[in-house]
Design a protein around this motif. Sequence first.
Motif: not given
Length: 126
Positions: A29, A32, A53, A98-101, A113
Motif C-alpha cells: 500500500f 496508496n 502515499w 486504503a484508497s486506490r489513489w 477508499y
Amino acid sequence: QVQLVESGGGLVQAGGDLGLSCAASGRSFSNNGMAWFRQAPGKDLEFVASITWTGESTDYADSVKGRFTISRDNAKNTVYLQMKSLKPEDTAVYYCAASRWPTPENPRCPYEYNDWGQGTQVTVSS
C-alpha cells in the motif's frame, strides 16, 4: 487477498493516550493514500485523519486536530494513529482504509477508499 488489520484499541481513561496500528497484507500500500475513520454507536461513519502515499500531506478532522497524529511506515506496510488527550466522545470503532489513489482528491470522503479493515474498538471512560 488484500487485508487491512487494525490493532491497539482498548479501554482508556479520559486524558489518556492510545496508539492504533493498521497492518496491510496481500499487496503493498506504499503507493496508496490511507485514512482512519470512526463510527460511534448510533452515529454515521466519521472521518478522522488521512495521509498521502508519501506521508508528506496529512489532514485531520477538527475534532481531533492537535490531539491525533497519523503516520505511516511504507517499509512495514503499516499506518498508525497516535491518539492523545482522549475524550469520552472519541469512543468509537476505528477503521483503517486504503484508497486506490496516491493522493485522494477528497480524502475525507469514504468513497475514496476501497479497502477497509474490520475495525478496532476504542473506549474512553470519563
